[in-house]
Design an enzyme around this catalytic site. Structure first.
Site: not given
Length: 294
Positions: A238-239
Site C-alpha cells: 500500500d505504498e
C-alpha cells in the site's frame, strides 16, 4: 480519419529548453495533426525530480501510421534529449486482467463500464482465488479463472498460484492487471514482474486506517471524511505511487454499515478513473509519485 491513424506519445526526460518545440515541430514537419498536448516540469521544491513529462495525442498521415515508423522518426530527438519515450496506437484497446476475491462491487462496476463503452478496454479474463463471481463473469461473457489460494498457504502454494497468474497474463497478452478488491498480498517477485502495470484499489484514504475493517475503524473514531486510493502495486504494501483518490463526507447519523456502503461507491469511482487514465496513457511515473494528465 480512422482511430488507426491516432497515437499517444508519452515521454519523460531531464527538463531543458526546446523539448516542446522539438516534438511539436517534428510532428508538424511530418504532416501530423496534434489533437491535444500536455506537459509538466517537476523543477520546483526541495523534492523536485528535475524531470519533464509530456503527453501528445496526434493523428498521423497514412504513410506514417505505424508505431515502428513513428519511433524511427523520433529516434534522433529521443537520443538528443535522453527521453524515455513511448508511442501508443489508439486503434488498439489495452487488454486488462481483472482480479477479485469476495467483494464484487468494483469488478461489477468495471465490467459494466467496459460493456457500455465508457472504459476503453478489452477484458479477456477474470481471475480469483474464490469461485464467488464466476456467474457474474459469465453474465458479461468473460472467461473466469479460479486460481485457489487457501488461507495460510505455504510459500510453495503461493508461488504456484502466482505462476498461474503470470501464465494467464502471458497467454492472454495482458497489458495491465487490475486488483479489483483482490485481497491477497502479491509476492515481491510478482510485484516486480508486473511493475508499472498493476493497479490496486485501497479501501481507505491512504495513509490511514490500515488493516482489517477500515470503515469500522473510521466509524469508531468518528471521522467526517472517508475515501479510497488507487495506486500502482509495489513490494511495499500500500505504498505504491498514487494515481487517484477521493473522499465523501459522513457524520454521526450513519452506521458502520452506511460507512461501508459509501466507501464502496467511492472505491468504484476512484478505481474506474485510475483504470481509464492508465488505459488512455495519461499516467507517467515520477519516482514515488505519478503525473496524471487528465
Amino acid at each position: 480519419m480512422s482511430s488507426d491513424h491516432e497515437f499517444v506519445l508519452t515521454l519523460a526526460c531531464r527538463d531543458t529548453k526546446g523539448i516542446v518545440h522539438a516534438v511539436s515541430g517534428l510532428l508538424f514537419q511530418a504532416g501530423c495533426n496534434i489533437v491535444d498536448s500536455q506537459q509538466f516540469g517537476d523543477i520546483e521544491g526541495d523534492d523536485a525530480s528535475g524531470l519533464f513529462f509530456m503527453r501528445v495525442h496526434f493523428r498521423a498521415p497514412p504513410q506514417l501510421a505505424g508505431v515502428q515508423t513513428l519511433a524511427a522518426m523520433f529516434e534522433h530527438t529521443r537520443q538528443q534529449f535522453g527521453m524515455e519515450l513511448a508511442l501508443h496506437p489508439l486503434g488498439r484497446r489495452p487488454r486488462a486482467l481483472l482480479m477479485v476475491s469476495q467483494h464484487g462491487h468494483c469488478l461489477n462496476d468495471l465490467l459494466f463500464r467496459v460493456r457500455s463503452g465508457s472504459l476503453p478496454l478489452e477484458v479477456p479474463a477474470i481471475a480469483s482465488n474464490h469461485p464467488t463471481f464466476e456467474s457474474l463473469a459469465a453474465s458479461y461473457g468473460v472467461p473466469f479463472h479460479h486460481l485457489p489460494l487457501r488461507a495460510g498457504a505455504d510459500p510453495a502454494e503461493r508461488q504456484e498460484q502466482e505462476r498461474q497468474v503470470l501464465a494467464l497474463v502471458e497467454r492472454e497478452r495482458i497489458d495491465f492487471v487490475v486488483l479489483a478488491r483482490y485481497m491477497q498480498i502479491l509476492s515481491p517477485a510478482l510485484c516486480e514482474a508486473l511493475a508499472g502495470r498493476a493497479i490496486n484499489i485501497h479501501h481507505s484514504f491512504l495513509p490511514s486506517f490500515k488493516g482489517a475493517r477500515p470503515y469500522a475503524q473510521a466509524h469508531a473514531r468518528g471521522v467526517k471524511l472517508i475515501g479510497a486510493t488507487a495506486h500502482y502495486v509495489t513490494a511495499d504494501l500500500d505504498e505504491g505511487p498514487i494515481i487517484e483518490q477521493d473522499v465523501e463526507r459522513v457524520d454521526h447519523t450513519l452506521s458502520a454499515e452506511d460507512f461501508t456502503a459509501v466507501g464502496r461507491d467511492i472505491e468504484c469511482v476512484v478505481l474506474a478513473r485510475a483504470v481509464r487514465w492508465h488505459a488512455e496513457h495519461r499516467v507517467l511515473r515520477n519516482g514515488h509519485k505519478c503525473v496524471v494528465f487528465r
